[in-house]
Write an enzyme that holds these catalytic residues in place. Structure first.
Site, PDB file in Angstrom:
ATOM      1  N   TYR A 240      21.613  55.375  20.684  1.00  0.00           N
ATOM      2  CA  TYR A 240      22.711  56.172  20.134  1.00  0.00           C
ATOM      3  C   TYR A 240      23.837  55.269  19.656  1.00  0.00           C
ATOM      4  CZ  TYR A 240      25.696  55.587  24.329  1.00  0.00           C
ATOM      5  OH  TYR A 240      26.494  55.079  25.332  1.00  0.00           O
TER       6      TYR A 240
ATOM      7  N   ARG B 149      24.784  47.453  14.734  1.00  0.00           N
ATOM      8  CA  ARG B 149      24.297  47.486  16.131  1.00  0.00           C
ATOM      9  C   ARG B 149      23.136  48.474  16.270  1.00  0.00           C
ATOM     10  NH1 ARG B 149      28.622  48.674  20.626  1.00  0.00           N
ATOM     11  NH2 ARG B 149      28.412  50.771  19.770  1.00  0.00           N
TER      12      ARG B 149
ATOM     13  N   ARG C 179       3.093  63.735  26.429  1.00  0.00           N
ATOM     14  CA  ARG C 179       3.678  62.754  27.343  1.00  0.00           C
ATOM     15  C   ARG C 179       2.674  61.635  27.648  1.00  0.00           C
ATOM     16  NH1 ARG C 179       4.170  61.474  32.763  1.00  0.00           N
ATOM     17  NH2 ARG C 179       6.186  60.549  33.261  1.00  0.00           N
TER      18      ARG C 179
ATOM     19  N   LYS D 162      21.726  49.865  23.085  1.00  0.00           N
ATOM     20  CA  LYS D 162      22.524  51.076  23.355  1.00  0.00           C
ATOM     21  C   LYS D 162      21.591  52.277  23.534  1.00  0.00           C
ATOM     22  CE  LYS D 162      26.954  53.085  21.905  1.00  0.00           C
ATOM     23  NZ  LYS D 162      27.589  53.067  23.215  1.00  0.00           N
TER      24      LYS D 162
ATOM     25  N   GLU E 158      30.963  45.045  32.918  1.00  0.00           N
ATOM     26  CA  GLU E 158      31.739  45.870  31.978  1.00  0.00           C
ATOM     27  C   GLU E 158      32.075  47.194  32.637  1.00  0.00           C
ATOM     28  OE1 GLU E 158      29.328  46.903  28.503  1.00  0.00           O
ATOM     29  OE2 GLU E 158      27.547  46.998  29.756  1.00  0.00           O
TER      30      GLU E 158
ATOM     31  N   LEU F 113      27.007  45.534  26.756  1.00  0.00           N
ATOM     32  CA  LEU F 113      26.879  45.994  25.379  1.00  0.00           C
ATOM     33  C   LEU F 113      27.894  45.229  24.529  1.00  0.00           C
ATOM     34  CD1 LEU F 113      25.424  48.236  23.641  1.00  0.00           C
ATOM     35  CD2 LEU F 113      27.614  49.423  23.747  1.00  0.00           C
TER      36      LEU F 113
HETATM   37  N1  PDD Z   1      30.333  53.588  24.851  1.00  0.00           N
HETATM   38  N2  PDD Z   1      29.873  49.068  27.117  1.00  0.00           N
HETATM   39  C1  PDD Z   1      29.219  50.219  27.320  1.00  0.00           C
HETATM   40  C2  PDD Z   1      28.292  50.317  28.476  1.00  0.00           C
HETATM   41  C3  PDD Z   1      29.415  51.313  26.446  1.00  0.00           C
HETATM   42  O1  PDD Z   1      28.743  52.459  26.666  1.00  0.00           O
HETATM   43  C4  PDD Z   1      30.326  51.178  25.367  1.00  0.00           C
HETATM   44  C5  PDD Z   1      30.581  52.296  24.395  1.00  0.00           C
HETATM   45  C6  PDD Z   1      31.001  49.949  25.203  1.00  0.00           C
HETATM   46  C7  PDD Z   1      31.974  49.724  24.080  1.00  0.00           C
HETATM   47  O2  PDD Z   1      31.320  49.666  22.831  1.00  0.00           O
HETATM   48  P1  PDD Z   1      32.097  50.102  21.500  1.00  0.00           P
HETATM   49  O3  PDD Z   1      33.346  49.315  21.452  1.00  0.00           O
HETATM   50  O4  PDD Z   1      31.163  49.769  20.422  1.00  0.00           O
HETATM   51  O5  PDD Z   1      32.369  51.594  21.633  1.00  0.00           O
HETATM   52  C8  PDD Z   1      30.738  48.929  26.088  1.00  0.00           C
HETATM   53  C9  PDD Z   1      30.498  54.750  23.981  1.00  0.00           C
HETATM   54  C10 PDD Z   1      31.884  54.884  23.442  1.00  0.00           C
HETATM   55  C11 PDD Z   1      30.009  55.990  24.704  1.00  0.00           C
HETATM   56  O6  PDD Z   1      28.990  55.873  25.359  1.00  0.00           O
HETATM   57  O7  PDD Z   1      30.626  57.055  24.593  1.00  0.00           O
END
Ligand code: PDD
Length: 284
Positions: free
Chosen positions: A32, A51, A99, A147, A179, A204
């Protein structure tokens, strides 16, 4: 009622359907992106599509739409739903098939879903107050650079954090912060240097991270890309997180210990302002 996009069609949200055999549903076999919308425009769309391709490649998933097609769908949804501030969520799964742990035959089309969500991004109350963070073991799978929709651990620990009166979670692997639950984590040292973990499969690679580190560079703020401990973070002058929807979000407490004077710090606040200004100017 919102209009959403499912496999080539724009439909009212209550008419949108995906197969129960979808591999995103059965295996978490989906990726996503979340792109923010400011003034009805998309922030850093090229970063998010770049990405997206890295995630698709890492999982060997095919995807027939071009970046131009994707941009058109993002814009169409923002326009149809009259979103001025919020986000566009995009999910692509490997498609629907009986499945089986083995991937389906190549001709199974991916499932493509997009929807919008309205959200106050600029005048965010949490960013003004500053976030209280608690730490948790990082028990996610070790390909956090992809992601994927496998967000269960992050969701579990965030809910536990909320039950304990905190706003978010910083995850810790081998004694070092990786993170946040859905954001990248930073501290600011007494000399003003920003410290954040370097890019690897442990985190990420945030699109906001890249943009904010560029802002820092332009301000002449030095950046050290290395891991830090919870104790180092608790003793730091400031802490903050970044994400597409949170922008730059000050952290004022970690595991009950106030950071600095317990208020959003000047470096984080300045970076937030500059990030909003530059993203607004570059939004498409
Ligand atoms: N999440 N680390 C993780 C685990 C994340 O899920 C996200 C973003 C980030 C930051 O990435 P970016 O700056 O590209 O948004 C870091 C999104 C916003 C979400 O899951 O809603």
């Amino acid at each position: 009622m919102r209009t959403v996009y499912v496999n080539g069609n724009y439909v009212p949200e209550d008419e949108a359907t995906v197969s129960i055999f979808d591999r995103g549903f059965l295996f978490g076999d989906a990726i996503y992106e979340v792109t923010s919308v400011l003034d009805g425009k998309l922030i850093d769309f090229p970063g998010h599509t770049a990405r997206l391709h890295r995630s698709l490649d890492a999982l060997g998933m095919s995807f027939p739409m071009s970046d131009e097609d994707l941009l058109a769908v993002h814009r169409e949804l923002v326009s149809r739903n009259a979103v001025t501030e919020g986000l566009v969520y995009l999910q692509i799964s490997r498609g629907a098939a009986d499945r089986d742990f083995l991937f389906p035959a190549k001709d199974v089309p991916p499932t493509v879903v997009l929807f919008t969500q309205e959200k106050t991004l600029v005048e965010n109350a949490l960013a003004k107050r500053g976030q209280k963070v608690v730490t948790a073991d990082d028990l996610r799978w070790r390909r956090c650079d992809i992601k994927t929709v496998q967000l269960l651990w992050a969701s579990l620990v965030k809910n536990e954090a909320k039950a304990r009166g905190a706003d978010d979670v910083w995850m810790v692997l081998d004694g070092l912060v990786t993170e946040g639950s859905s954001n990248n984590a930073y501290i600011v040292q007494g000399d003003g240097t920003i410290v954040t973990r370097s890019i690897s499969s442990d985190i990420l690679a945030g699109i906001t991270r890249t943009a904010v580190l560029k802002c820092a560079e332009e301000l002449g703020v030095s950046v050290e890309e290395r891991a830090f401990t919870v104790a180092e973070a608790q003793a730091a002058a400031e802490a903050f997180s970044t994400s597409a929807t949170g922008f730059v979000n000050p952290v004022i407490e970690i595991d009950g210990v106030a950071i600095g004077d317990g208020k959003p710090g000047p470096v984080a606040q300045r970076l937030r302002e500059i990030y909003i200004e530059t993203s607004r100017a570059a939004a498409i």
